[in-house]
Design a protein around this motif. Structure first.
Motif, short mmCIF file in Angstrom:
data_model
loop_
_atom_site.label_atom_id
_atom_site.label_comp_id
_atom_site.label_asym_id
_atom_site.label_seq_id
_atom_site.Cartn_x
_atom_site.Cartn_y
_atom_site.Cartn_z
N HIS A 16 0.86 -1.19 0.00
CA HIS A 16 0.00 0.00 0.00
C HIS A 16 0.89 1.23 0.00
N ASN A 17 0.68 2.15 -0.92
CA ASN A 17 1.48 3.39 -0.95
C ASN A 17 2.99 3.11 -0.90
N TRP A 22 1.27 -5.98 6.79
CA TRP A 22 1.47 -7.22 7.52
C TRP A 22 0.14 -7.68 8.10
N GLY A 23 -0.27 -8.91 7.75
CA GLY A 23 -1.57 -9.42 8.16
C GLY A 23 -1.61 -9.86 9.61
N PRO A 24 -2.73 -10.41 10.03
CA PRO A 24 -3.91 -10.67 9.20
C PRO A 24 -4.73 -9.42 8.88
N GLU A 29 -12.82 -4.53 9.39
CA GLU A 29 -12.59 -4.57 10.84
C GLU A 29 -11.12 -4.79 11.20
N LYS A 30 -10.38 -5.50 10.35
CA LYS A 30 -9.00 -5.87 10.70
C LYS A 30 -8.10 -5.42 9.57
N LEU A 31 -7.15 -4.51 9.89
CA LEU A 31 -6.38 -3.85 8.85
C LEU A 31 -4.89 -4.15 8.89
N GLY A 32 -4.40 -4.77 9.97
CA GLY A 32 -3.00 -5.15 10.02
C GLY A 32 -2.06 -3.98 10.31
N ILE A 33 -0.77 -4.20 10.02
CA ILE A 33 0.29 -3.22 10.27
C ILE A 33 0.79 -2.70 8.93
N ARG A 73 -10.07 6.84 10.38
CA ARG A 73 -8.90 7.18 9.59
C ARG A 73 -7.66 6.75 10.37
N LYS A 74 -6.59 6.55 9.62
CA LYS A 74 -5.34 6.05 10.20
C LYS A 74 -4.18 6.86 9.66
N ALA A 75 -3.08 6.91 10.48
CA ALA A 75 -1.85 7.56 10.05
C ALA A 75 -1.02 6.54 9.27
N ASP A 76 -0.95 6.76 7.97
CA ASP A 76 -0.25 5.83 7.09
C ASP A 76 1.20 6.29 6.90
N PRO A 77 2.19 5.39 7.09
CA PRO A 77 3.60 5.81 6.94
C PRO A 77 4.00 5.89 5.47
N ALA A 78 3.32 6.76 4.75
CA ALA A 78 3.44 6.83 3.30
C ALA A 78 4.86 7.20 2.85
#
Ligand code: SF4
Ligand code: F3S
Ligand code: ZN
Length: 103
Positions: A16-17, A22-24, A29-33, A73-78
């Motif tokens: 992603h980006n 990293w799963g699951p 509901e479940k988005l991982g790392i 929303r989440k902070a994505d390490p883009a």
């Protein structure tokens, strides 16, 4: 808190980006790392925003995560490649959702 050994305990299931996921993962509901050098556990992040505001090199970008139980929303390490290992984000996150591998 995020598992600091996530890279041993989890598998990469997506990208992603430009970074690994990293799963699951079981959306929504479940988005991982997200990320490897700068890793954010999306299932712990509650959209506090301190990391987004305080990172001196703007590693994080908001991504919308509608339907996630903690926050939409989440902070994505883009821009994790830009990280200078200051560790500020790790210190300011109130729910310990971030791991920076400075070794
Ligand atoms: Fe930004 Fe510092 Fe966190 Fe790296 S360790 S993502 S430079 S706040
Ligand atoms: Fe989320 Fe922690 Fe940043 S809750 S928005 S990773 S400060
Ligand atoms: Zn991501």
């Amino acid at each position: 808190a995020i598992d600091p050994s996530f890279d041993e305990n989890r598998e990469v299931v997506d990208s992603h980006n430009g970074h690994d996921v990293w799963g699951p993962v079981d959306e929504p509901e479940k988005l991982g790392i997200h990320g490897t050098h700068v890793a954010v556990d999306f299932d712990i992040c509650n959209a506090d925003g301190a990391c987004v505001e305080d990172c001196p090199v703007d590693v994080f970008e908001w991504v919308d995560t509608p339907g996630h139980p903690e926050s939409e929303r989440k902070a994505d390490p883009a821009n994790e490649i830009q990280c200078i290992d200051c560790m500020l984000c790790v210190d300011v996150c109130p729910v310990d959702a971030i791991d920076v591998d400075s070794s």
